[in-house]
Design an enzyme around this catalytic site. Sequence first.
Site, PDB file in Angstrom:
ATOM      1  N   ARG A 142       0.823  -1.216   0.000  1.00  0.00           N
ATOM      2  CA  ARG A 142       0.000   0.000   0.000  1.00  0.00           C
ATOM      3  C   ARG A 142       0.854   1.262   0.000  1.00  0.00           C
ATOM      4  NH1 ARG A 142      -5.510  -1.737   2.163  1.00  0.00           N
ATOM      5  NH2 ARG A 142      -6.092   0.423   2.297  1.00  0.00           N
ATOM      6  N   TYR A 145       0.824   4.249  -2.568  1.00  0.00           N
ATOM      7  CA  TYR A 145      -0.298   5.188  -2.407  1.00  0.00           C
ATOM      8  C   TYR A 145      -0.094   6.021  -1.144  1.00  0.00           C
ATOM      9  CZ  TYR A 145      -5.220   6.706  -2.035  1.00  0.00           C
ATOM     10  OH  TYR A 145      -6.379   7.431  -1.930  1.00  0.00           O
ATOM     11  N   GLU A 147       2.538   6.556   0.911  1.00  0.00           N
ATOM     12  CA  GLU A 147       3.716   7.433   0.990  1.00  0.00           C
ATOM     13  C   GLU A 147       3.670   8.502  -0.096  1.00  0.00           C
ATOM     14  OE1 GLU A 147       5.237   7.443   3.603  1.00  0.00           O
ATOM     15  OE2 GLU A 147       6.059   5.537   4.262  1.00  0.00           O
ATOM     16  N   LYS A 149       0.993   9.959  -1.142  1.00  0.00           N
ATOM     17  CA  LYS A 149       0.087  10.991  -0.619  1.00  0.00           C
ATOM     18  C   LYS A 149       0.745  11.776   0.520  1.00  0.00           C
ATOM     19  CE  LYS A 149      -3.883  10.342  -2.911  1.00  0.00           C
ATOM     20  NZ  LYS A 149      -4.620  11.408  -3.621  1.00  0.00           N
ATOM     21  N   PHE A 191     -19.452  -5.328  -2.685  1.00  0.00           N
ATOM     22  CA  PHE A 191     -20.554  -5.984  -1.951  1.00  0.00           C
ATOM     23  C   PHE A 191     -21.891  -5.745  -2.652  1.00  0.00           C
ATOM     24  CE2 PHE A 191     -18.528  -6.225   2.619  1.00  0.00           C
ATOM     25  CZ  PHE A 191     -17.544  -7.051   2.102  1.00  0.00           C
ATOM     26  N   GLN A 209     -12.327  -5.917  10.806  1.00  0.00           N
ATOM     27  CA  GLN A 209     -11.713  -4.593  10.551  1.00  0.00           C
ATOM     28  C   GLN A 209     -12.823  -3.572  10.308  1.00  0.00           C
ATOM     29  OE1 GLN A 209     -11.825  -7.131   8.373  1.00  0.00           O
ATOM     30  NE2 GLN A 209     -11.273  -6.573   6.294  1.00  0.00           N
ATOM     31  N   THR A 210     -12.543  -2.314  10.669  1.00  0.00           N
ATOM     32  CA  THR A 210     -13.602  -1.294  10.566  1.00  0.00           C
ATOM     33  C   THR A 210     -13.247  -0.216   9.542  1.00  0.00           C
ATOM     34  OG1 THR A 210     -12.681   0.156  12.262  1.00  0.00           O
ATOM     35  CG2 THR A 210     -14.174  -1.599  13.011  1.00  0.00           C
ATOM     36  N   ASP A 272      -3.528  -4.284   5.575  1.00  0.00           N
ATOM     37  CA  ASP A 272      -4.913  -3.794   5.565  1.00  0.00           C
ATOM     38  C   ASP A 272      -5.208  -3.149   6.940  1.00  0.00           C
ATOM     39  OD1 ASP A 272      -7.544  -4.871   3.690  1.00  0.00           O
ATOM     40  OD2 ASP A 272      -7.966  -3.985   5.648  1.00  0.00           O
ATOM     41  N   ARG A 276     -10.542   2.375  11.298  1.00  0.00           N
ATOM     42  CA  ARG A 276     -10.436   3.717  10.716  1.00  0.00           C
ATOM     43  C   ARG A 276     -11.705   4.497  11.040  1.00  0.00           C
ATOM     44  NH1 ARG A 276      -9.446   3.462   4.712  1.00  0.00           N
ATOM     45  NH2 ARG A 276      -7.277   3.032   5.177  1.00  0.00           N
TER      46      ARG A 276
HETATM   47  P1  NAD Z   1     -11.027   7.411  -9.153  1.00  0.00           P
HETATM   48  O1  NAD Z   1     -10.038   6.357  -9.459  1.00  0.00           O
HETATM   49  O2  NAD Z   1     -12.448   7.196  -9.561  1.00  0.00           O
HETATM   50  O3  NAD Z   1     -10.570   8.804  -9.762  1.00  0.00           O
HETATM   51  C1  NAD Z   1      -9.226   9.160  -9.986  1.00  0.00           C
HETATM   52  C2  NAD Z   1      -9.148   9.883 -11.311  1.00  0.00           C
HETATM   53  O4  NAD Z   1      -7.789  10.295 -11.546  1.00  0.00           O
HETATM   54  C3  NAD Z   1      -9.537   8.983 -12.492  1.00  0.00           C
HETATM   55  O5  NAD Z   1     -10.406   9.672 -13.355  1.00  0.00           O
HETATM   56  C4  NAD Z   1      -8.192   8.680 -13.170  1.00  0.00           C
HETATM   57  O6  NAD Z   1      -8.312   8.383 -14.548  1.00  0.00           O
HETATM   58  C5  NAD Z   1      -7.428   9.955 -12.882  1.00  0.00           C
HETATM   59  N1  NAD Z   1      -5.971   9.774 -12.923  1.00  0.00           N
HETATM   60  C6  NAD Z   1      -5.235   8.800 -12.335  1.00  0.00           C
HETATM   61  N2  NAD Z   1      -3.942   8.980 -12.603  1.00  0.00           N
HETATM   62  C7  NAD Z   1      -3.843  10.105 -13.364  1.00  0.00           C
HETATM   63  C8  NAD Z   1      -2.757  10.808 -13.965  1.00  0.00           C
HETATM   64  N3  NAD Z   1      -1.484  10.389 -13.833  1.00  0.00           N
HETATM   65  N4  NAD Z   1      -3.032  11.932 -14.693  1.00  0.00           N
HETATM   66  C9  NAD Z   1      -4.312  12.353 -14.861  1.00  0.00           C
HETATM   67  N5  NAD Z   1      -5.376  11.728 -14.323  1.00  0.00           N
HETATM   68  C10 NAD Z   1      -5.131  10.623 -13.572  1.00  0.00           C
HETATM   69  O7  NAD Z   1     -10.945   7.671  -7.570  1.00  0.00           O
HETATM   70  P2  NAD Z   1     -11.804   8.623  -6.615  1.00  0.00           P
HETATM   71  O8  NAD Z   1     -12.411   7.769  -5.565  1.00  0.00           O
HETATM   72  O9  NAD Z   1     -12.647   9.538  -7.409  1.00  0.00           O
HETATM   73  O10 NAD Z   1     -10.639   9.446  -5.898  1.00  0.00           O
HETATM   74  C11 NAD Z   1     -10.317  10.784  -6.272  1.00  0.00           C
HETATM   75  C12 NAD Z   1      -9.213  11.312  -5.359  1.00  0.00           C
HETATM   76  O11 NAD Z   1      -9.663  11.288  -4.005  1.00  0.00           O
HETATM   77  C13 NAD Z   1      -7.923  10.504  -5.404  1.00  0.00           C
HETATM   78  O12 NAD Z   1      -6.832  11.375  -5.346  1.00  0.00           O
HETATM   79  C14 NAD Z   1      -8.000   9.657  -4.155  1.00  0.00           C
HETATM   80  O13 NAD Z   1      -6.727   9.325  -3.677  1.00  0.00           O
HETATM   81  C15 NAD Z   1      -8.738  10.582  -3.207  1.00  0.00           C
HETATM   82  N6  NAD Z   1      -9.421   9.796  -2.149  1.00  0.00           N
HETATM   83  C16 NAD Z   1     -10.562   9.110  -2.430  1.00  0.00           C
HETATM   84  C17 NAD Z   1     -11.156   8.367  -1.421  1.00  0.00           C
HETATM   85  C18 NAD Z   1     -12.429   7.601  -1.643  1.00  0.00           C
HETATM   86  O14 NAD Z   1     -12.887   6.934  -0.706  1.00  0.00           O
HETATM   87  N7  NAD Z   1     -13.080   7.661  -2.786  1.00  0.00           N
HETATM   88  C19 NAD Z   1     -10.576   8.300  -0.143  1.00  0.00           C
HETATM   89  C20 NAD Z   1      -9.400   9.010   0.082  1.00  0.00           C
HETATM   90  C21 NAD Z   1      -8.834   9.767  -0.923  1.00  0.00           C
HETATM   91  N1  UDP Z   2     -12.765  -5.681   1.604  1.00  0.00           N
HETATM   92  C1  UDP Z   2     -13.458  -6.877   1.744  1.00  0.00           C
HETATM   93  N2  UDP Z   2     -14.013  -7.441   0.633  1.00  0.00           N
HETATM   94  C2  UDP Z   2     -13.940  -6.877  -0.595  1.00  0.00           C
HETATM   95  C3  UDP Z   2     -13.249  -5.644  -0.739  1.00  0.00           C
HETATM   96  C4  UDP Z   2     -12.660  -5.077   0.386  1.00  0.00           C
HETATM   97  O1  UDP Z   2     -13.569  -7.440   2.838  1.00  0.00           O
HETATM   98  O2  UDP Z   2     -14.486  -7.449  -1.549  1.00  0.00           O
HETATM   99  C5  UDP Z   2     -12.192  -5.058   2.811  1.00  0.00           C
HETATM  100  C6  UDP Z   2     -10.727  -4.658   2.705  1.00  0.00           C
HETATM  101  O3  UDP Z   2      -9.894  -5.744   3.045  1.00  0.00           O
HETATM  102  C7  UDP Z   2     -10.654  -3.518   3.695  1.00  0.00           C
HETATM  103  C8  UDP Z   2     -12.033  -2.870   3.621  1.00  0.00           C
HETATM  104  O4  UDP Z   2     -12.885  -3.842   3.039  1.00  0.00           O
HETATM  105  O5  UDP Z   2     -10.468  -4.016   4.998  1.00  0.00           O
HETATM  106  C9  UDP Z   2     -12.073  -1.600   2.775  1.00  0.00           C
HETATM  107  O6  UDP Z   2     -11.478  -1.891   1.533  1.00  0.00           O
HETATM  108  P1  UDP Z   2     -11.393  -0.838   0.358  1.00  0.00           P
HETATM  109  O7  UDP Z   2     -10.521  -1.427  -0.702  1.00  0.00           O
HETATM  110  O8  UDP Z   2     -12.751  -0.386  -0.035  1.00  0.00           O
HETATM  111  O9  UDP Z   2     -10.697   0.458   1.001  1.00  0.00           O
HETATM  112  P2  UDP Z   2      -9.429   0.709   1.959  1.00  0.00           P
HETATM  113  O10 UDP Z   2      -8.873  -0.593   2.458  1.00  0.00           O
HETATM  114  O11 UDP Z   2      -8.467   1.447   1.109  1.00  0.00           O
HETATM  115  O12 UDP Z   2     -10.013   1.497   3.051  1.00  0.00           O
END
Ligand code: NAD
Ligand code: UDP
Length: 321
Positions: A142, A145, A147, A149, A191, A209-210, A272, A276
């Site tokens: 992981r 992603y 590091e 960020k 899911f 896990q939460t 994992d 959280r």
């Molecule tokens: P997503 O994958 O749907 O969207 C990411 C977008 O970035 C995509 O459209 C992808 O094509 C584009 N992209 C990726 N690499 C690129 C590059 N090198 N140049 C140009 N475009 C690029 O994901 P999301 O859930 O919409 O997440 C958006 C942002 O929010 C991300 O930075 C993600 O890390 C952050 N974030 C999301 C969540 C979440 O739960 N959804 C949680 C924490 C952080």
């Molecule tokens: N997870 C799961 N089944 C799945 C997909 C994810 O049990 O089909 C678990 C995963 O191991 C993690 C949590 O759900 O503990 C959230 O996973 P997700 O990939 O959505 O986000 P993140 O781990 O980045 O919070």
Amino acid sequence: MGKRILVTGGAGFLGSHLSEKLLKQGHDVVCLDNFFTGNKRNIRHLFEYDRFELVRHDVTEPILLEVDQIYNLACPASPIHYQYNPVKTTKTSVMGAINVLGLAKRVKARVLQASTSEVYGDPLVHPQQEGYWGHVNPIGIRSCYDEGKRVAETLFFDYHRQNKVDIRVIRIFNTYGPRMHPNDGRVVSNFIVQALRNEDITIYGDGSQTRSFCYVDDLLDGMNLLMNTDGITGPMNIGNPNEFTIKQLAEAVIRITGSKSKIVAMPLPSDDPKQRQPDITMAKQELGWEPKIQLEQGLMKTINYFSGLMESEPEIFEEIR
Ligand code: NAD
Ligand code: UDP
């Protein structure tokens, strides 16, 4: 008056909703994306606005644009996507940050970084407050992603201190809703799709896990408020503090869909996080923000979206991740 706003990653899940929100507020939106995980389908309805522009571009390359604000969302967010090409993931976060910060510095734009709860890693402090420095494995699967960020946050604060760039850093906690890709492997979409198909629901590990799940509309309200509030930089947690085990999530999805799916256990991926939950005291105090949509209601909206999509565009479910 409307601003000209750049949304990197604008064709993704959050970026497409954000672009739509900004257009509805009367702004001009430049959506920039390389379509790695995003999709033209997510934004095709936005072309009805003359104020919407699309640029195919990779944030690891510099770009020259005249804009007032930048939301930097470009980065794959689901583990299967960010682990597909981990070197590229780190480059996207780090070089992407350098490029948007350079642009912001040149045109004096305000720039917001979409950071993540993953900067806390597998947290030893619970719930997570912004002052917690985190517990991140620097060499695990992981790390590209997490590091990436973390370095992006460092760059944001150094450009702020060194060059007076007007920054905002939001730490987003697990967000879900319509337009998540059905095959992106994240837990909510997995899911729901499994339940709608009456297939086994795959719980990784024992499901104890939460996570704390935030509905997309709430998240974007918080992000938009942070961007438009003067005198603060963050980092600021935005998420829903209601915490659930993954097993509870699976049970809720089965109940709401009325699915015949059975829960099956699968191996837990390494690193994992076990727990959280955002502490959102800062967002409440500084933005007057808190989430309004709770899990049951948000799941219903998302389930309706996925079941509609299965009818109207079933081919999307066959797309390779
Ligand atoms: P997503 O994958 O749907 O969207 C990411 C977008 O970035 C995509 O459209 C992808 O094509 C584009 N992209 C990726 N690499 C690129 C590059 N090198 N140049 C140009 N475009 C690029 O994901 P999301 O859930 O919409 O997440 C958006 C942002 O929010 C991300 O930075 C993600 O890390 C952050 N974030 C999301 C969540 C979440 O739960 N959804 C949680 C924490 C952080
Ligand atoms: N997870 C799961 N089944 C799945 C997909 C994810 O049990 O089909 C678990 C995963 O191991 C993690 C949590 O759900 O503990 C959230 O996973 P997700 O990939 O959505 O986000 P993140 O781990 O980045 O919070």
